[in-house]
Design a protein around this motif. Structure first.
Motif, mmCIF file in Angstrom:
data_model
loop_
_atom_site.group_PDB
_atom_site.id
_atom_site.type_symbol
_atom_site.label_atom_id
_atom_site.label_comp_id
_atom_site.label_asym_id
_atom_site.label_seq_id
_atom_site.Cartn_x
_atom_site.Cartn_y
_atom_site.Cartn_z
ATOM 1 N N ARG A 234 -2.557 0.118 -4.289
ATOM 2 C CA ARG A 234 -2.705 -0.996 -3.347
ATOM 3 C C ARG A 234 -2.676 -2.290 -4.150
ATOM 4 N NH1 ARG A 234 -3.648 -2.185 1.809
ATOM 5 N NH2 ARG A 234 -5.023 -3.888 2.297
ATOM 6 N N TYR A 235 -1.840 -3.224 -3.702
ATOM 7 C CA TYR A 235 -1.616 -4.478 -4.421
ATOM 8 C C TYR A 235 -1.830 -5.638 -3.466
ATOM 9 C CZ TYR A 235 1.238 -8.332 -6.220
ATOM 10 O OH TYR A 235 1.685 -9.558 -6.636
ATOM 11 N N GLU A 236 -2.446 -6.713 -3.981
ATOM 12 C CA GLU A 236 -2.608 -7.952 -3.219
ATOM 13 C C GLU A 236 -2.217 -9.133 -4.087
ATOM 14 O OE1 GLU A 236 -6.171 -8.992 -0.865
ATOM 15 O OE2 GLU A 236 -6.809 -6.948 -1.375
ATOM 16 N N GLN B 139 -5.030 -8.631 -7.070
ATOM 17 C CA GLN B 139 -5.790 -7.409 -7.310
ATOM 18 C C GLN B 139 -4.888 -6.190 -7.165
ATOM 19 O OE1 GLN B 139 -9.858 -7.222 -5.782
ATOM 20 N NE2 GLN B 139 -9.194 -5.416 -4.671
ATOM 21 N N MET B 140 -5.162 -5.177 -7.957
ATOM 22 C CA MET B 140 -4.456 -3.909 -7.836
ATOM 23 C C MET B 140 -5.478 -2.779 -7.944
ATOM 24 S SD MET B 140 -1.221 -2.325 -9.859
ATOM 25 C CE MET B 140 -0.058 -3.349 -8.993
ATOM 26 N N ASN B 141 -5.426 -1.879 -6.984
ATOM 27 C CA ASN B 141 -6.269 -0.687 -6.981
ATOM 28 C C ASN B 141 -5.366 0.532 -7.140
ATOM 29 O OD1 ASN B 141 -8.713 -2.089 -6.346
ATOM 30 N ND2 ASN B 141 -7.973 -2.252 -4.252
ATOM 31 N N ARG C 238 -10.148 6.172 -10.687
ATOM 32 C CA ARG C 238 -9.912 4.985 -9.866
ATOM 33 C C ARG C 238 -9.982 3.783 -10.788
ATOM 34 N NH1 ARG C 238 -13.477 5.725 -4.383
ATOM 35 N NH2 ARG C 238 -12.453 7.637 -3.752
ATOM 36 N N GLN C 239 -9.023 2.891 -10.610
ATOM 37 C CA GLN C 239 -9.002 1.660 -11.389
ATOM 38 C C GLN C 239 -8.840 0.489 -10.430
ATOM 39 O OE1 GLN C 239 -5.722 2.010 -14.078
ATOM 40 N NE2 GLN C 239 -6.730 3.521 -15.347
ATOM 41 N N LYS C 240 -9.600 -0.551 -10.680
ATOM 42 C CA LYS C 240 -9.480 -1.777 -9.900
ATOM 43 C C LYS C 240 -9.323 -2.907 -10.906
ATOM 44 C CE LYS C 240 -11.882 -4.655 -6.543
ATOM 45 N NZ LYS C 240 -13.067 -4.763 -5.681
ATOM 46 N N ASP D 241 0.869 -1.168 0.000
ATOM 47 C CA ASP D 241 0.000 0.000 0.000
ATOM 48 C C ASP D 241 0.905 1.216 0.000
ATOM 49 O OD1 ASP D 241 -2.218 1.628 0.080
ATOM 50 O OD2 ASP D 241 -2.723 1.192 2.170
ATOM 51 N N THR E 19 -8.643 -6.978 -11.244
ATOM 52 C CA THR E 19 -8.614 -8.266 -10.564
ATOM 53 C C THR E 19 -8.049 -9.298 -11.526
ATOM 54 O OG1 THR E 19 -10.545 -7.651 -9.260
ATOM 55 C CG2 THR E 19 -10.009 -10.005 -9.375
ATOM 56 N N SER F 46 -5.702 4.790 -7.572
ATOM 57 C CA SER F 46 -6.507 6.008 -7.663
ATOM 58 C C SER F 46 -5.546 7.187 -7.728
ATOM 59 C CB SER F 46 -7.458 6.141 -6.477
ATOM 60 O OG SER F 46 -6.747 6.199 -5.271
#
Length: 154
Positions: free
Chosen positions: A107-109, A122-124, A140-142, A84, A144, A126
Motif C-alpha cells: 500500500r502506497y500513499e 508512506q508505504m506499507n 510487516r514494514q511501514k 493498494d 514514512t 506485509s
C-alpha cells in the motif's frame, strides 16, 4: 547486479519503468472514489493471461507480474496518489515449492509537496513466506517519508 558505470550521487536506476510494468497488467477504469474528500479516478489492474506476460528478468518482476490492485489518480495532474495491491496466488521461488511467497500486500500513499509535486508519503508492505513446507516467515514494514527539502542548487 551492480551498474556497469558508476552513477552520480543521488541518482538511481529504476528496476522497471511504468511502460515496462504495464506489459504485465490489464487495466480497467473503475468508479471514481474520494481521497480526503475529493473525487479521484480509479484504475483497477490485474495480471494479464499467462500466455501474454513477458518472461520476468528478475525476482521483482516475477512478483510484480502477479499482483492485483487499484490506483487512485489525481484528476488535475494524473499523479498516482495511492495504490493498494495484493498477490493473486502463491508464488514459488525454488524448485519443488521449497520456498514460496504466500501472501503480499503493498500500500502506497503520496502527498503534494509545496503544492507543486507529488512525493512518497508512506508505504506499507506485509508478506508471508513459506520455507520447506512447514516454516512460515511473516513480516510487516511501514516506511514514512518526511522532511523533504527543496534543493535550491539544482
Amino acid at each position: 547486479a551492480p551498474d556497469a558505470e558508476p552513477k552520480q550521487e543521488g541518482t538511481y536506476l529504476e528496476s522497471m519503468t511504468i511502460r515496462e510494468l504495464s506489459r504485465y497488467y490489464d487495466f480497467e477504469r473503475a468508479r471514481d472514489e474520494p481521497v480526503k474528500g475529493a473525487p479521484h479516478y480509479v484504475l483497477e489492474f490485474k495480471p494479464k493471461n499467462v500466455k501474454d506476460i513477458p518472461k520476468a528478468r528478475s525476482r521483482e518482476e516475477k512478483v510484480l507480474a502477479h499482483l492485483r490492485g487499484k490506483l487512485w489518480i489525481h484528476p488535475a495532474d494524473f499523479s498516482i496518489v495511492m495504490s493498494d495491491s495484493r498477490l493473486v496466488s502463491p508464488l514459488p521461488f525454488a524448485i519443488i515449492d521449497l520456498v514460496s511467497l504466500r501472501d503480499l500486500r503493498i500500500r502506497y500513499e503520496a502527498r503534494k509537496f509545496d503544492d507543486k509535486v507529488w512525493l512518497p508519503k508512506q508505504m506499507n508492505v506485509s508478506y508471508q513466506v513459506r520455507v520447506l513446507y512447514f516454516n512460515t516467515i511473516r513480516e510487516r514494514q511501514k516506511v514514512t517519508m518526511k522532511n523533504f527539502v527543496k534543493d535550491e542548487g539544482s
